[in-house]
Design a protein around this motif. Sequence first.
Motif, PDB file in Angstrom:
ATOM      1  N   GLY A  56      42.612  78.754  27.179  1.00  0.00           N
ATOM      2  CA  GLY A  56      42.215  79.546  26.022  1.00  0.00           C
ATOM      3  C   GLY A  56      40.742  79.383  25.724  1.00  0.00           C
ATOM      4  O   GLY A  56      40.010  78.634  26.399  1.00  0.00           O
ATOM      5  N   ALA A  57      40.292  80.071  24.687  1.00  0.00           N
ATOM      6  CA  ALA A  57      38.863  80.055  24.354  1.00  0.00           C
ATOM      7  C   ALA A  57      38.376  78.666  23.982  1.00  0.00           C
ATOM      8  O   ALA A  57      37.246  78.280  24.320  1.00  0.00           O
ATOM      9  CB  ALA A  57      38.588  81.034  23.210  1.00  0.00           C
ATOM     10  N   ALA A  58      39.204  77.888  23.273  1.00  0.00           N
ATOM     11  CA  ALA A  58      38.782  76.540  22.888  1.00  0.00           C
ATOM     12  C   ALA A  58      38.545  75.671  24.115  1.00  0.00           C
ATOM     13  O   ALA A  58      37.551  74.934  24.197  1.00  0.00           O
ATOM     14  CB  ALA A  58      39.826  75.903  21.977  1.00  0.00           C
ATOM     15  N   HIS A  59      39.453  75.740  25.081  1.00  0.00           N
ATOM     16  CA  HIS A  59      39.278  74.975  26.318  1.00  0.00           C
ATOM     17  C   HIS A  59      38.026  75.439  27.054  1.00  0.00           C
ATOM     18  O   HIS A  59      37.258  74.622  27.586  1.00  0.00           O
ATOM     19  CB  HIS A  59      40.517  75.140  27.195  1.00  0.00           C
ATOM     20  N   ALA A  60      37.805  76.744  27.075  1.00  0.00           N
ATOM     21  CA  ALA A  60      36.620  77.279  27.740  1.00  0.00           C
ATOM     22  C   ALA A  60      35.345  76.738  27.092  1.00  0.00           C
ATOM     23  O   ALA A  60      34.397  76.342  27.792  1.00  0.00           O
ATOM     24  CB  ALA A  60      36.637  78.806  27.676  1.00  0.00           C
ATOM     25  N   LEU A  61      35.301  76.705  25.767  1.00  0.00           N
ATOM     26  CA  LEU A  61      34.112  76.185  25.083  1.00  0.00           C
ATOM     27  C   LEU A  61      33.903  74.701  25.372  1.00  0.00           C
ATOM     28  O   LEU A  61      32.762  74.236  25.507  1.00  0.00           O
ATOM     29  CB  LEU A  61      34.223  76.431  23.586  1.00  0.00           C
ATOM     30  N   ARG A  62      34.995  73.942  25.438  1.00  0.00           N
ATOM     31  CA  ARG A  62      34.862  72.520  25.778  1.00  0.00           C
ATOM     32  C   ARG A  62      34.204  72.343  27.147  1.00  0.00           C
ATOM     33  O   ARG A  62      33.315  71.506  27.330  1.00  0.00           O
ATOM     34  CB  ARG A  62      36.228  71.845  25.763  1.00  0.00           C
ATOM     35  N   LEU A  63      34.664  73.134  28.114  1.00  0.00           N
ATOM     36  CA  LEU A  63      34.111  73.026  29.465  1.00  0.00           C
ATOM     37  C   LEU A  63      32.634  73.398  29.478  1.00  0.00           C
ATOM     38  O   LEU A  63      31.807  72.711  30.092  1.00  0.00           O
ATOM     39  CB  LEU A  63      34.906  73.927  30.412  1.00  0.00           C
ATOM     40  N   LEU A  64      32.286  74.494  28.800  1.00  0.00           N
ATOM     41  CA  LEU A  64      30.885  74.915  28.779  1.00  0.00           C
ATOM     42  C   LEU A  64      30.003  73.917  28.042  1.00  0.00           C
ATOM     43  O   LEU A  64      28.853  73.685  28.437  1.00  0.00           O
ATOM     44  CB  LEU A  64      30.777  76.296  28.135  1.00  0.00           C
ATOM     45  N   ALA A  65      30.522  73.319  26.982  1.00  0.00           N
ATOM     46  CA  ALA A  65      29.746  72.310  26.261  1.00  0.00           C
ATOM     47  C   ALA A  65      29.413  71.140  27.171  1.00  0.00           C
ATOM     48  O   ALA A  65      28.286  70.601  27.137  1.00  0.00           O
ATOM     49  CB  ALA A  65      30.516  71.831  25.031  1.00  0.00           C
ATOM     50  N   PRO A  87      34.870  78.179  12.155  1.00  0.00           N
ATOM     51  CA  PRO A  87      34.452  76.779  11.994  1.00  0.00           C
ATOM     52  C   PRO A  87      35.022  75.878  13.079  1.00  0.00           C
ATOM     53  O   PRO A  87      34.385  74.901  13.485  1.00  0.00           O
ATOM     54  CB  PRO A  87      35.003  76.407  10.607  1.00  0.00           C
ATOM     55  N   PHE A  88      36.212  76.219  13.559  1.00  0.00           N
ATOM     56  CA  PHE A  88      36.829  75.423  14.617  1.00  0.00           C
ATOM     57  C   PHE A  88      35.949  75.381  15.862  1.00  0.00           C
ATOM     58  O   PHE A  88      35.801  74.329  16.506  1.00  0.00           O
ATOM     59  CB  PHE A  88      38.206  75.983  14.945  1.00  0.00           C
ATOM     60  N   HIS A  89      35.377  76.510  16.212  1.00  0.00           N
ATOM     61  CA  HIS A  89      34.519  76.540  17.390  1.00  0.00           C
ATOM     62  C   HIS A  89      33.258  75.709  17.182  1.00  0.00           C
ATOM     63  O   HIS A  89      32.826  74.980  18.084  1.00  0.00           O
ATOM     64  CB  HIS A  89      34.147  77.987  17.727  1.00  0.00           C
ATOM     65  N   ARG A  90      32.666  75.796  16.001  1.00  0.00           N
ATOM     66  CA  ARG A  90      31.470  74.978  15.732  1.00  0.00           C
ATOM     67  C   ARG A  90      31.816  73.490  15.768  1.00  0.00           C
ATOM     68  O   ARG A  90      31.061  72.674  16.316  1.00  0.00           O
ATOM     69  CB  ARG A  90      30.885  75.357  14.378  1.00  0.00           C
ATOM     70  N   GLY A  91      32.962  73.138  15.207  1.00  0.00           N
ATOM     71  CA  GLY A  91      33.377  71.744  15.223  1.00  0.00           C
ATOM     72  C   GLY A  91      33.672  71.257  16.620  1.00  0.00           C
ATOM     73  O   GLY A  91      33.382  70.104  16.972  1.00  0.00           O
ATOM     74  N   LEU A  92      34.261  72.125  17.428  1.00  0.00           N
ATOM     75  CA  LEU A  92      34.569  71.754  18.810  1.00  0.00           C
ATOM     76  C   LEU A  92      33.287  71.471  19.584  1.00  0.00           C
ATOM     77  O   LEU A  92      33.196  70.470  20.318  1.00  0.00           O
ATOM     78  CB  LEU A  92      35.356  72.899  19.448  1.00  0.00           C
ATOM     79  N   LEU A  93      32.283  72.323  19.428  1.00  0.00           N
ATOM     80  CA  LEU A  93      31.022  72.080  20.106  1.00  0.00           C
ATOM     81  C   LEU A  93      30.384  70.785  19.609  1.00  0.00           C
ATOM     82  O   LEU A  93      29.870  69.990  20.413  1.00  0.00           O
ATOM     83  CB  LEU A  93      30.077  73.261  19.876  1.00  0.00           C
TER      84      LEU A  93
END
Length: 509
Positions: free
Chosen positions: A182-191, A206-212
């Motif tokens: 999903g998008a959250a996993h994708a952002l984790r990998l890119l970070a 906010p979840f995406h900002r917090g994840l990064l």
Amino acid sequence: MGTWVNSAEILGSDLPLELTGTGNRRAVLMAALRDAVRSGRLAPGARLPPYRSLAADLGLARNTVADAYAELVAEGWLAARQGSGTRVAERAAPVTPVHRPRTPEPAARPLHDLVQGRPDPSAFPRTAWLASARRALAAAPDDAFGPGDPHGRPELRRALAGYLARVRGVRAGPERIVLCSGAAHALRLLAQVVGGPWAVEEYGLPFHRGLLASHGVGTRPLAVDADGALVDGLTRRDRAVLLTPAHQFPTGGPLHAARRAAVVDWARATGGLVVEDDYDGEFRYDRQPVGAVQGLDPEHVVLLGSVSKSLSPTLRIGWLVLPQRLVGPVVAAKGDREQWSSATEQLTLADFVESGAYDRQVRRMRQRHRRRRDQLVAALARRAPHVRVTGIAAGLHAVLELPPGTERPVVRAAARQGLAVEGLGDYLHPRAERAPHAGGAGAPVRDGLVVGYATPSEAGYPEALEALCRVLPAAGPCAAATPHPAAAASRSAAVPTPAPVSPPPPAAP
């Protein structure tokens, strides 16, 4: 006799029985069994082990256990029947409550759920999905049931490459696609791969900002207007920019064509990366399709997508369409074994896409969501014509603009009536500029509600809209004196006609 201590697990009942006390062993055993009944560890009707087994487990003489059983039967604690063994009597003494630390009770479910981003689970295409699952499993190669490939199943990557080229104007072959959960996993990998800092739209999850942030990637906000993010605020220091170009989340509206070109020019000039979250790119109602920014420059744009809106978030299947230079690093960050998405579900989705069932599902949901959108606009025209609704040309939610200082009171009033809905301020970046207004200094730039219209059932949606209209603030003196316009007139006034846009660019040959 002295103090005697022994403990054992009653075989077949998983009941710890601790024998501690002074006196004969039969009395100690009887006391332990009575305590087990009182505490509820031995419920009425529960079967006890045969006395021979219990005697062996506890290191007691058989006669000791048999006598204890017999006396407890006589006292009414136990019951014995020929052929059914010894059980706790149904009319045994009332259970003494076991005192345990209190745990917080789960929050009551709202009567009406208008939170964005939650498709109606009853809309999942069970019959078509089951048919694809059967075909996929029948045709699955043996390696599909072995250790997974971190790239994801090749069958699904091929299917997605064709679908995204046809529908979203994406230019990439299967080798550029990495599957994720999903998008959250994708952002984790890119970070992990890209590092920071990132620029993000001032309104976003906010979840995406917090994840990064949890991966050491700081974010700074870019202002947003009716044409999307103001990308001229990007700098050479930014390693990446996270955008929702198809339909800015949550304010609505596509990224203007000039800004699309400008953000690609920034990426080329600085070596930065454009991260395109295509979270609901398939759901458009009042305008021509807007192609993905990725189609303008596949070497500087990453496209993120998933089936969480079109099918179900429980499938946990998403994808990254990557520049060639990032495929290896992202796969390495993901790990040597596929641990995130089920291979069988990937194969099922591949069949679902290639059979045309995915297109049919998207068309069906697009029609359903458009009806929901129209019902929302009509209800506001009837009950609250002074409330302006925006961002509804696409997606699964709308923004209702509110008078300054009224957002939080409306959200609280909705909660008291069992209506789950979120304020626009909940999505504002904490570092975004704030302007004083009647609500006091430091209030959000805009007051509004983010209203999701995908979740409620067909039967419950009209009542959810009525509950929403009841909590909206009343019109001011001038607006109240204006006659209620017709629903169609209200809609045309509330939703500005977007500028013409070009269809998606064709896929690369």
